[in-house]
Scaffold this active site. Structure first.
Site, PDB file in Angstrom:
ATOM      1  N   ASP A   1       0.826  -1.196   0.000  1.00 14.14           N
ATOM      2  CA  ASP A   1       0.000   0.000   0.000  1.00 14.14           C
ATOM      3  C   ASP A   1       0.870   1.260   0.000  1.00 14.14           C
ATOM      4  O   ASP A   1       1.898   1.309   0.686  1.00 14.14           O
ATOM      5  CB  ASP A   1      -0.850  -0.043   1.279  1.00 14.14           C
ATOM      6  CG  ASP A   1      -1.895   1.035   1.324  1.00 14.14           C
ATOM      7  OD1 ASP A   1      -2.744   1.072   0.425  1.00 14.14           O
ATOM      8  OD2 ASP A   1      -1.871   1.850   2.270  1.00 14.14           O
TER       9      ASP A   1
ATOM     10  N   GLU B   1       1.601  -0.437  -5.134  1.00 13.45           N
ATOM     11  CA  GLU B   1       0.595   0.590  -5.418  1.00 13.45           C
ATOM     12  C   GLU B   1       1.333   1.926  -5.394  1.00 13.45           C
ATOM     13  O   GLU B   1       1.450   2.575  -4.355  1.00 13.45           O
ATOM     14  CB  GLU B   1      -0.512   0.593  -4.357  1.00 13.45           C
ATOM     15  CG  GLU B   1      -1.622   1.570  -4.727  1.00 13.45           C
ATOM     16  CD  GLU B   1      -2.211   2.382  -3.582  1.00 13.45           C
ATOM     17  OE1 GLU B   1      -3.272   2.966  -3.765  1.00 13.45           O
ATOM     18  OE2 GLU B   1      -1.594   2.442  -2.500  1.00 13.45           O
TER      19      GLU B   1
HETATM   20  C1  GLC Z   1      -4.198   3.096  -0.540  1.00 14.09           C
HETATM   21  C2  GLC Z   1      -5.401   2.203  -0.431  1.00 14.09           C
HETATM   22  C3  GLC Z   1      -6.548   3.042   0.025  1.00 14.09           C
HETATM   23  C4  GLC Z   1      -6.223   3.621   1.381  1.00 14.09           C
HETATM   24  C5  GLC Z   1      -4.910   4.389   1.338  1.00 14.09           C
HETATM   25  C6  GLC Z   1      -4.391   4.670   2.709  1.00 14.09           C
HETATM   26  O1  GLC Z   1      -4.322   4.054  -1.518  1.00 14.09           O
HETATM   27  O2  GLC Z   1      -5.632   1.542  -1.628  1.00 14.09           O
HETATM   28  O3  GLC Z   1      -7.751   2.327   0.080  1.00 14.09           O
HETATM   29  O4  GLC Z   1      -7.234   4.470   1.815  1.00 14.09           O
HETATM   30  O5  GLC Z   1      -3.911   3.669   0.688  1.00 14.09           O
HETATM   31  O6  GLC Z   1      -3.928   3.486   3.293  1.00 14.09           O
END
Ligand code: GLC
Length: 530
Positions: free
Chosen positions: A193, A254
């Site tokens: 994440d 991500e």
């Molecule tokens: C990422 C996740 C999202 C979350 C954010 C903070 O972007 O995909 O859902 O709110 O991180 O952890």
């Protein structure tokens, strides 16, 4: 193909309105039948769920509303027996405020070492009443919250998600250990994440106000908290842990970074995969889509990697809805402000069918988000009182948030929650979800579900493992066409009229089933032929 499971909304085995691990286990046959190679399971750890579980209170324990560690072990074992891998979601940028580290930190005096696991600092101004920097939270408002003793802590997301201090070796050690914990449990991979976060400029500079609009993006070079070079040190530490384990595991980033920076995350000693978000964010426009595809191929290719594609996930408006909006309408804004009658839902469905075929014909890895195989649209009209995403509150009700793509799945045409569980679901489902249920679509050879099944089956059989793609000069400027090694061609028609296919074409799959045998490709449709 990896299938993303948003646990809370997938399948509820115990009737409490919330999806759970045993719900996933009960649907493994459906997933195997769909043709998935792996599952990415959104965070399932102990959490107060202020941000859907991305606020982790204990990284080594399962949230009791989802089940137990034994359930997780059983899921992994059963998935493996069905030849399905399991990717867990790791959240290293921040913890929950309920994490024992943060609790210890805020109960300790300033300068106590436990505070150094987070970014806790005195404020500015004579009485320290101004935040240490002008940084803004992704969810809206300042990125700093003041503690009762007068110091401030950093939270790039919700105020219940304090950012960890990755410059502290103790934090680095802890996460290597968390990776080892899940590897020992049998995990095959990790979705990481906010992979472009973690490293902060420890001199804590203000962001120049002339670039204020860039505060929450990674576009500013030498940004104080996004896409900093130091982050790669931590990635390599994890990669060492993965490589030392017998699991043959992988990790996917991500990283919301500029397309030409994605490759930095894909170097051989870093991530195995990183999402090509510029593809996801492209509108239904041939130039934009081809440019995003080529950029992703070039950038990943520069380090010997391939792109990772997705059309939807739990953070964005579902693509069946995005593609039903007129070009130029910004979907995040449209969600809140409308006008909602701009949406052409049928057109969105039609294009969603074409888009998945386009994506699955590309070289690289593909991720699906649960429910897209049913053509679920964004539920944009959830009543305000049920909204759960912290974005809604934190933005002062200026951003509606992501609940509309997180509505529990419809499995059957009837029942209290269309087969999701035995009681009302945690977010209400619209009445039309019954028609879109998996049970209904399984009976309809022309349904979205059947298209996904066919496309995934053919992808295994026909789409070569090679990374080659040859763009074909289309005989119409609004047709995107390419050939894969082995001869499979993929054409998408963005024009308003029918396009003739070559006489010798043997159609393998057409997104518009009524036209499969006509020798024509209708508007907003995709065909695979050889
Ligand atoms: C990422 C996740 C999202 C979350 C954010 C903070 O972007 O995909 O859902 O709110 O991180 O952890």
């Amino acid at each position: 193909m990896i299938y993303q499971v948003y646990v809370r909304s997938f399948a509820d085995s115990d009737g409490d309105g919330t999806g759970d691990i045993n719900g996933i286990r009960s649907r493994l046959p459906y997933l195997a039948d769909l043709g998935v190679d792996g599952l990415w399971v959104n965070p399932w750890y102990t959490s107060p769920l202020h941000d859907g579980g991305y606020d982790v209170a204990d990284y080594r324990e399962i949230n009791p509303i989802y089940g137990t560690l034994q359930d997780a072990r059983d899921l992994i074992r059963e998935a493996h027996a069905a030849d399905i891998k399991v990717i867990v979601d790791l959240v290293p940028n921040h913890t929950s405020a309920q994490h024992e580290w943060f609790q210890e930190a805020i109960q300790s005096p300033p300068n106590h070492p436990s505070r150094n696991r987070y970014h806790i600092r005195p404020g500015k101004g004579t009485d320290g009443s101004e935040p240490p920097t002008n940084w803004l939270s992704v969810f809206g408002g300042p990125a700093w919250e003041r503690l009762p003793d007068g110091e401030w802590y950093l939270h790039l997301f919700d105020h219940t998600q304090p950012d960890l201090n990755w410059a502290n070796p103790e934090v680095q050690d802890e996460f290597r250990d968390i990776f080892r914990f899940w590897l020992a449990l049998g995990a095959d991979g990790f979705r990481v994440d906010v992979a472009h976060g973690l490293a902060k400029d420890m001199s804590f500079p203000d962001i120049p106000t002339e670039t204020e609009e860039l505060l929450v993006t990674a576009k500013l070079r030498n940004h104080p908290f996004w896409d900093r070079d130091d982050v790669h040190t931590y990635i390599r530490q994890w990669r060492e842990v993965l490589d030392a384990s017998p699991n043959n595991s992988m990790m996917v980033a991500e990283a919301w970074v500029a397309p030409e920076r994605v490759h930095l995350y894909l170097r051989p000693d870093e991530y195995h995969q990183s999402f090509a978000f510029n593809f996801l964010e492209s509108s239904w426009n041939p130039e934009e889509l081809t440019t995003s595809i080529q950029k992703a191929l070039d950038d990943a290719g520069s380090v010997g990697a391939v792109p990772t594609w997705a059309l939807s996930n739990h953070d964005v408006v579902r693509h069946a809805t995005r593609y039903g909006l007129p070009e130029g309408v910004e979907w995040r804004k449209w969600l809140l402000e409308g006008p909602h009658d701009l949406l052409d839902a049928d057109l969105g469905q039609r294009r969603a069918r074409a888009a998945i075929m386009l994506m699955l014909a590309l070289p690289g890895s593909a991720y699906l988000y649960q429910g897209e195989e049913l053509g679920l649209p964004e539920v944009w009209d959830l009543p305000e009182e049920v909204l759960d995403d912290p974005v809604w509150e934190q933005s002062g009700h200026t951003t509606k948030g992501r609940d509309g793509c997180r509505v529990p799945l419809p499995w059957t045409a009837n029942g209290p929650s269309f087969g999701f569980g035995a009681g009302p679901p945690w977010l209400p489902q619209p009445a039309y979800f019954g028609n879109l249920s998996a049970a209904n679509q399984a009976l309809d050879p022309e349904s979205m579900l059947q298209l996904y099944r066919s496309a995934l089956r053919l992808r295994r059989a026909l789409v070569p493992a090679s990374d080659e793609i040859e763009w074909l000069v289309p005989h119409h400027p609004k047709v995107v066409a390419f050939r894969r090694a082995g001869g499979l061609q993929c054409w998408v028609n963005f024009s308003r009229g029918e396009i003739a296919l070559p006489d010798e074409a043997t159609v393998q799959l057409m997104s518009d089933p009524a036209e499969t045998d006509t020798g024509k490709l209708p508007p907003d449709a995709c065909v695979w032929f050889n």
